[in-house]
Scaffold this motif. Structure first.
Motif, PDB file in Angstrom:
ATOM      1  N   ARG A  24      37.091  48.038  48.013  1.00 22.38           N
ATOM      2  CA  ARG A  24      38.469  48.427  47.703  1.00 22.38           C
ATOM      3  C   ARG A  24      39.065  47.505  46.641  1.00 22.38           C
ATOM      4  O   ARG A  24      39.730  47.926  45.733  1.00 22.38           O
ATOM      5  CB  ARG A  24      39.321  48.402  48.969  1.00 22.38           C
ATOM      6  N   ALA A  25      38.773  46.219  46.775  1.00 16.90           N
ATOM      7  CA  ALA A  25      39.315  45.248  45.819  1.00 16.90           C
ATOM      8  C   ALA A  25      38.785  45.523  44.419  1.00 16.90           C
ATOM      9  O   ALA A  25      39.501  45.432  43.446  1.00 16.90           O
ATOM     10  CB  ALA A  25      38.947  43.836  46.252  1.00 16.90           C
ATOM     11  N   GLN A  26      37.494  45.897  44.336  1.00 19.50           N
ATOM     12  CA  GLN A  26      36.893  46.177  43.030  1.00 19.50           C
ATOM     13  C   GLN A  26      37.434  47.484  42.451  1.00 19.50           C
ATOM     14  O   GLN A  26      37.669  47.579  41.261  1.00 19.50           O
ATOM     15  CB  GLN A  26      35.365  46.273  43.163  1.00 19.50           C
ATOM     16  N   ALA A  27      37.637  48.469  43.327  1.00 16.58           N
ATOM     17  CA  ALA A  27      38.058  49.788  42.852  1.00 16.58           C
ATOM     18  C   ALA A  27      39.558  49.843  42.595  1.00 16.58           C
ATOM     19  O   ALA A  27      40.063  50.798  42.041  1.00 16.58           O
ATOM     20  CB  ALA A  27      37.671  50.847  43.867  1.00 16.58           C
ATOM     21  N   LYS A  28      40.266  48.798  42.989  1.00 18.64           N
ATOM     22  CA  LYS A  28      41.722  48.792  42.925  1.00 18.64           C
ATOM     23  C   LYS A  28      42.236  49.073  41.510  1.00 18.64           C
ATOM     24  O   LYS A  28      43.082  49.920  41.298  1.00 18.64           O
ATOM     25  CB  LYS A  28      42.224  47.424  43.397  1.00 18.64           C
ATOM     26  N   LEU A  29      41.668  48.364  40.536  1.00 16.53           N
ATOM     27  CA  LEU A  29      42.113  48.570  39.154  1.00 16.53           C
ATOM     28  C   LEU A  29      41.145  49.498  38.427  1.00 16.53           C
ATOM     29  O   LEU A  29      39.950  49.250  38.405  1.00 16.53           O
ATOM     30  CB  LEU A  29      42.182  47.235  38.404  1.00 16.53           C
ATOM     31  N   VAL A  34      42.433  44.832  29.593  1.00 19.90           N
ATOM     32  CA  VAL A  34      43.494  45.606  28.941  1.00 19.90           C
ATOM     33  C   VAL A  34      43.928  44.907  27.650  1.00 19.90           C
ATOM     34  O   VAL A  34      44.130  43.692  27.633  1.00 19.90           O
ATOM     35  CB  VAL A  34      44.725  45.754  29.873  1.00 19.90           C
ATOM     36  N   SER A  35      44.052  45.686  26.581  1.00 21.86           N
ATOM     37  CA  SER A  35      44.521  45.108  25.313  1.00 21.86           C
ATOM     38  C   SER A  35      45.963  45.543  25.082  1.00 21.86           C
ATOM     39  O   SER A  35      46.300  46.725  25.188  1.00 21.86           O
ATOM     40  CB  SER A  35      43.632  45.548  24.151  1.00 21.86           C
ATOM     41  N   ILE A  36      46.815  44.543  24.808  1.00 23.91           N
ATOM     42  CA  ILE A  36      48.234  44.801  24.542  1.00 23.91           C
ATOM     43  C   ILE A  36      48.544  44.420  23.098  1.00 23.91           C
ATOM     44  O   ILE A  36      48.205  43.327  22.653  1.00 23.91           O
ATOM     45  CB  ILE A  36      49.140  43.980  25.495  1.00 23.91           C
ATOM     46  N   ALA A  37      49.184  45.328  22.372  1.00 25.13           N
ATOM     47  CA  ALA A  37      49.614  45.048  20.994  1.00 25.13           C
ATOM     48  C   ALA A  37      51.097  44.716  21.025  1.00 25.13           C
ATOM     49  O   ALA A  37      51.875  45.372  21.726  1.00 25.13           O
ATOM     50  CB  ALA A  37      49.373  46.268  20.107  1.00 25.13           C
ATOM     51  N   PHE A  58      49.088  37.653  34.717  1.00 19.74           N
ATOM     52  CA  PHE A  58      48.164  38.782  34.508  1.00 19.74           C
ATOM     53  C   PHE A  58      46.867  38.533  35.288  1.00 19.74           C
ATOM     54  O   PHE A  58      46.369  39.411  35.994  1.00 19.74           O
ATOM     55  CB  PHE A  58      47.836  38.965  33.016  1.00 19.74           C
ATOM     56  N   LYS A  59      46.350  37.317  35.151  1.00 14.88           N
ATOM     57  CA  LYS A  59      45.105  36.949  35.859  1.00 14.88           C
ATOM     58  C   LYS A  59      45.282  37.070  37.369  1.00 14.88           C
ATOM     59  O   LYS A  59      44.379  37.509  38.079  1.00 14.88           O
ATOM     60  CB  LYS A  59      44.699  35.512  35.499  1.00 14.88           C
ATOM     61  N   ALA A  60      46.461  36.683  37.864  1.00 14.52           N
ATOM     62  CA  ALA A  60      46.736  36.746  39.312  1.00 14.52           C
ATOM     63  C   ALA A  60      46.663  38.183  39.830  1.00 14.52           C
ATOM     64  O   ALA A  60      46.405  38.413  41.007  1.00 14.52           O
ATOM     65  CB  ALA A  60      48.110  36.155  39.611  1.00 14.52           C
ATOM     66  N   GLU A  61      46.865  39.144  38.937  1.00 14.68           N
ATOM     67  CA  GLU A  61      46.786  40.567  39.315  1.00 14.68           C
ATOM     68  C   GLU A  61      45.387  41.137  39.090  1.00 14.68           C
ATOM     69  O   GLU A  61      45.181  42.344  39.212  1.00 14.68           O
ATOM     70  CB  GLU A  61      47.810  41.382  38.505  1.00 14.68           C
ATOM     71  N   GLY A  62      44.442  40.271  38.715  1.00 14.54           N
ATOM     72  CA  GLY A  62      43.071  40.734  38.478  1.00 14.54           C
ATOM     73  C   GLY A  62      42.856  41.320  37.096  1.00 14.54           C
ATOM     74  O   GLY A  62      41.865  42.012  36.848  1.00 14.54           O
ATOM     75  N   LEU A  63      43.788  41.049  36.181  1.00 17.46           N
ATOM     76  CA  LEU A  63      43.706  41.609  34.828  1.00 17.46           C
ATOM     77  C   LEU A  63      43.175  40.588  33.823  1.00 17.46           C
ATOM     78  O   LEU A  63      43.505  39.401  33.897  1.00 17.46           O
ATOM     79  CB  LEU A  63      45.094  42.056  34.359  1.00 17.46           C
ATOM     80  N   ASP A  64      42.370  41.079  32.905  1.00 25.57           N
ATOM     81  CA  ASP A  64      41.922  40.268  31.771  1.00 25.57           C
ATOM     82  C   ASP A  64      42.626  40.870  30.552  1.00 25.57           C
ATOM     83  O   ASP A  64      42.191  41.874  30.003  1.00 25.57           O
ATOM     84  CB  ASP A  64      40.396  40.364  31.644  1.00 25.57           C
ATOM     85  N   VAL A  65      43.760  40.278  30.178  1.00 28.89           N
ATOM     86  CA  VAL A  65      44.603  40.850  29.124  1.00 28.89           C
ATOM     87  C   VAL A  65      44.393  40.134  27.798  1.00 28.89           C
ATOM     88  O   VAL A  65      44.440  38.910  27.725  1.00 28.89           O
ATOM     89  CB  VAL A  65      46.098  40.785  29.526  1.00 28.89           C
ATOM     90  N   GLN A 246      50.420  49.417  37.447  1.00 30.21           N
ATOM     91  CA  GLN A 246      51.168  48.714  38.501  1.00 30.21           C
ATOM     92  C   GLN A 246      50.923  47.210  38.414  1.00 30.21           C
ATOM     93  O   GLN A 246      51.853  46.415  38.547  1.00 30.21           O
ATOM     94  CB  GLN A 246      50.742  49.235  39.890  1.00 30.21           C
ATOM     95  N   ALA A 247      49.675  46.828  38.158  1.00 29.66           N
ATOM     96  CA  ALA A 247      49.342  45.403  38.033  1.00 29.66           C
ATOM     97  C   ALA A 247      50.066  44.771  36.849  1.00 29.66           C
ATOM     98  O   ALA A 247      50.577  43.655  36.935  1.00 29.66           O
ATOM     99  CB  ALA A 247      47.827  45.233  37.890  1.00 29.66           C
ATOM    100  N   LEU A 248      50.133  45.506  35.737  1.00 34.98           N
ATOM    101  CA  LEU A 248      50.854  45.012  34.554  1.00 34.98           C
ATOM    102  C   LEU A 248      52.347  44.862  34.858  1.00 34.98           C
ATOM    103  O   LEU A 248      52.970  43.854  34.508  1.00 34.98           O
ATOM    104  CB  LEU A 248      50.659  45.974  33.375  1.00 34.98           C
ATOM    105  N   ALA A 249      52.902  45.861  35.539  1.00 28.61           N
ATOM    106  CA  ALA A 249      54.330  45.812  35.900  1.00 28.61           C
ATOM    107  C   ALA A 249      54.600  44.661  36.866  1.00 28.61           C
ATOM    108  O   ALA A 249      55.595  43.944  36.732  1.00 28.61           O
ATOM    109  CB  ALA A 249      54.763  47.146  36.510  1.00 28.61           C
TER     110      ALA A 249
END
Length: 344
Positions: A24-29, A34-37, A58-65, A246-249
């Motif tokens: 579930r944790a892996q499938a969550k995102l 994610v690339s942000i301009a 961002f990292k705390a939400e599991g994101l590599d931005v 949702q993770a970004l928000a």
């Protein structure tokens, strides 16, 4: 009686239950990278984005931005339209301009509740300035042509009886280049964000003629609440990546909450040194000026989209109000959940 087959089935089921949380944790995102301009990341307009990145939210939400910085919002927008970035950290009104061209983008978390843009005329080039009419034939510096700084300048001109074609716009960015362009006389007026505008104002380089760095100033210029910086993306992206959005928000709203109580020292310690433009005191004076314009919870105010549409249609005849579906340009669903989670 426990047969081998039953035991095997039970063991498999137990293993599945143990593995379920990990799966579930892996499938969550749907998408972790994610690339942000963004157009002019050093501006206070995008301070929540910088704080989110610098504090590791961002990292705390599991994101590599990955954040790509461009000269202005219009360039950042082009990166998302062209597919080289997933999400744009840009001006809310771009979602309206895009829909007018049949491109559907949606804002999903707000960073600013006022545009933070001031327009000033050069005290050196235009010492005898009296009214907007004096800007006819002049060069006006904006972050990049087509950006929100350009939009506010257009609005100010239209209220004074001038059209965009009556002046020349010059892209000067939102940092040291903007200061140099004004001080060296390359431009006659400037529409820009802080800290640039406060620095020019305090040194007597400009006379401010329009100001949306406060909520009152924004109300005076736009006649209502004007949503500003936000994260927006193609509606297709938002629809396919709800957990990622949702993770970004979540990350942005967490930064907005941090900013509510952050002191000057906290800001100085967190932002990159280059953003201070060599003057910490002036940087902090600028922050005090724009602090109230930063969103507190990421939610777009109910009257905001209508204010933005009214502003754009007042000077851009290519945007027809009756053809714009405001319900499609934003959603508060992600920000509401983030607000609840972080008690913002």
């Amino acid at each position: 009686m426990l047969t081998r087959r039953t035991f095997t089935s039970m063991a498999t089921a137990s293993a599945a239950l143990v593995a379920a949380p990990a799966l579930r944790a892996q499938a969550k995102l749907e998408k972790t990278k994610v690339s942000i301009a963004v157009g002019g990341k050093a501006a206070f307009y995008y301070l929540p984005l910088t704080i989110t990145e610098q504090l590791g939210y961002f990292k705390a939400e599991g994101l590599d931005v990955e954040i790509s910085d461009f000269a202005g919002g219009s360039r950042a927008l082009q990166a998302v339209v062209g597919g080289s970035a997933d999400v744009c950290s840009g001006a809310f009104e771009h979602t309206i301009n895009l829909q007018a061209k049949n491109q559907f983008f949606q804002s999903f978390v707000l960073q600013g509740r006022a545009p933070q843009i001031a327009v000033g005329v050069s005290t050196k080039n235009m010492p005898a300035y009296q009214s907007i009419a004096d800007l006819r034939g002049k060069k006006i510096g904006v972050s990049a042509p087509g950006s929100s700084t350009n939009m506010v300048a257009n609005l100010v001109l239209s209220r004074g009886g001038l059209k965009a074609s009556d002046v020349s716009y010059v892209g000067v960015g939102v940092a040291a280049g903007a200061l140099t362009a004004l001080r060296s006389g390359q431009i006659d007026a400037i529409s820009n964000t802080d800290p640039v505008m406060t620095m020019l104002e305090q040194k007597g380089d400009v006379k401010i003629i329009s100001d949306t760095r406060t909520l009152k100033g924004t109300q005076d210029v736009f006649g209502g609440p004007m949503p500003a910086a936000c994260l927006y993306a193609p509606m297709d992206f938002v629809g396919k990546h709800p957990n990622t959005c949702q993770a970004l928000a979540n990350a942005i709203v967490r930064a907005l909450k941090w900013l509510q109580t952050a002191g000057p020292g906290d800001i100085i310690k967190t932002v990159p040194e280059a953003y201070l433009l060599g003057d910490r005191a002036l940087y902090l004076a600028s922050f005090d000026k724009v602090r109230e314009s930063i969103s507190t919870d990421g939610i777009v105010p109910e009257a905001g989209p209508k204010t933005a549409l009214t502003a754009i249609t007042s000077f851009d005849t290519s945007v027809k109000a009756e053809r714009i579906d405001l319900s499609k340009i934003y959603t508060n669903d992600f920000a509401r959940r983030a607000k609840e989670r972080f008690k913002a």
